[in-house]
Design an enzyme around this catalytic site. Sequence first.
Site, short mmCIF file in Angstrom:
data_model
loop_
_atom_site.label_atom_id
_atom_site.label_comp_id
_atom_site.label_asym_id
_atom_site.label_seq_id
_atom_site.Cartn_x
_atom_site.Cartn_y
_atom_site.Cartn_z
N GLU A 233 0.84 -1.21 0.00
CA GLU A 233 0.00 0.00 0.00
C GLU A 233 0.87 1.26 0.00
O GLU A 233 0.54 2.25 -0.65
CB GLU A 233 -0.93 0.02 1.23
CG GLU A 233 -1.96 -1.09 1.28
CD GLU A 233 -3.10 -0.95 0.27
OE1 GLU A 233 -3.12 0.03 -0.49
OE2 GLU A 233 -3.96 -1.85 0.25
N ARG B 204 0.55 3.82 -3.18
CA ARG B 204 -0.06 5.13 -2.87
C ARG B 204 1.01 6.21 -2.70
O ARG B 204 1.01 7.22 -3.41
CB ARG B 204 -0.92 5.04 -1.60
CG ARG B 204 -2.07 4.06 -1.76
CD ARG B 204 -3.01 4.06 -0.57
NE ARG B 204 -3.80 2.85 -0.55
CZ ARG B 204 -5.08 2.77 -0.24
NH1 ARG B 204 -5.76 3.85 0.09
NH2 ARG B 204 -5.73 1.61 -0.24
N ASP C 36 -5.27 -9.60 -8.31
CA ASP C 36 -5.56 -8.61 -9.36
C ASP C 36 -4.37 -7.91 -10.03
O ASP C 36 -4.05 -8.12 -11.21
CB ASP C 36 -6.55 -7.55 -8.84
CG ASP C 36 -6.20 -6.97 -7.46
OD1 ASP C 36 -5.11 -7.24 -6.95
OD2 ASP C 36 -7.04 -6.23 -6.91
N GLU D 45 -12.76 0.61 -9.89
CA GLU D 45 -12.38 -0.28 -10.98
C GLU D 45 -13.31 -0.20 -12.20
O GLU D 45 -12.85 -0.32 -13.35
CB GLU D 45 -12.27 -1.73 -10.50
CG GLU D 45 -11.08 -1.97 -9.56
CD GLU D 45 -11.29 -1.45 -8.13
OE1 GLU D 45 -12.45 -1.15 -7.77
OE2 GLU D 45 -10.30 -1.33 -7.38
#
Length: 454
Positions: A76, A80, A207, A344
């Site tokens: 993360e 980010r 993903d 998404e």
Amino acid sequence: MLHGWTNYKRYAWGKDELVPSQKHGKDWMGLGATIVDSLDTLYIMGLNEEYQVARDWIANELDFDKTKLKHISTFETTIRSLGGMLSAYALTGDQMYIHRSKDLGDRLLKAFKGGPIPMGTVDLKTGDARPIGWAAGKAILSEIGTLQMEFFYLAKVAEDPKYSEKVLQIFDLLDDQDKPNGLYSIYVNVHDGKLKHGRVTLGALGDSYYEYLMKMWVLTNKKIPKYARMYNEAIDAVDEHMIARDNEGNMYIAELRSPKVLGKDPKMDHLVCFAAGMYALGAHHGIEESSSARQLHREQGEEITKTCYMGYHKMATGIAPEIMDFSSSLKERSGAKHYLLRPETVESIFILWRITGDEKYREWGWEIFQNIERYCRHPDGYMGLRDVTNTESPPDPVQQSFFFAETLKYLYLLFAPTNVISLDEWVFNTEAHPLPVITEPFTMWSQYHPANVD
Ligand code: DMJ
């Protein structure tokens, strides 16, 4: 954008995210996630004063020694914080971001702890790294396979190969693993990178690995054939074993309980909706060897985008649930009726719009935007929904930082001129932070990348 941002500034400045109903901020990293995630969106939207305030906070206030939790997520923080700052550098040329990104990159590299697989969490102050607690010592495919764009780009702009060496080797290691039926399971042995045969999904925990195989090929200006081969092998297996239709004909990507037994679980996380854009973008760039495969993937991109749009359109609120169930026809899966302001579907709608120019994508995006305005906008910011099937649903309390990084950016770009962040010149990281395609000759950046051989 301004409504959410202004309330974040008023009530939660410097915190990771705003909880509008409490008029209060919430930390889970303690790195001002909303600020780093919003930088490039503010800049692209031309919100110059707001951008400058955010930029100055990064320059003067952001303190990597003072995270909220001692151990924060390697993945993360990369997608980010590192992604957000590197994208802001790419857009503005401001060297401050390079300085801060090198500092953060050095601290995150401690996650490797001597082995080939990075630990899921790292203490940015001390460098102590540990696997993710709940994953019982395992590493996660999407986490170890979604660091490569950021660290490769950092190596190139910082002119230091130490940033890219280890993350690029992860792809080599995964390439070498035994994959029954060509399928990747989502858990990986944290010591040696071996796949632990279990669930296969393009949703949570799987993903963005697939996304980064394709996008690393594009980011490196199609100069590294290995990425195209690995992507095509992975996606061919998905096509063969996971693409499915419900009894109304909606195409979706099912989950598998095992790569060996191949039993389909007829569900699709909202997260999987990114894959529609991935199929179409890969085909747009010509990653497949044959024109028939390109055509197939473009059509699958269109069909899955439509399914994801229907996931919104069919619900009472016009907002899609966290998990769609296809055991008969498309509906919400019980226990997963919530919406977390996720991006998404609008991501794929944006990509399909740019690639096809078909106006229906703008209509779908506009419909979704209006429903977000209707059901997710509150006087003090934006919140998700606990139940998308109920027009009186209580809110999900958090104004997620990816709402600014992704959802609002993709919606904005859907209506912007097509040369604003062109898909042929920029590649979005998984948090929608655009990085520029490396167009210099391979010899100029080969030192930041292992040999161009397959
Ligand atoms: C984002 O943080 C990224 O897109 C990530 O790859 C997966 N999920 C969230 C948004 O839903």
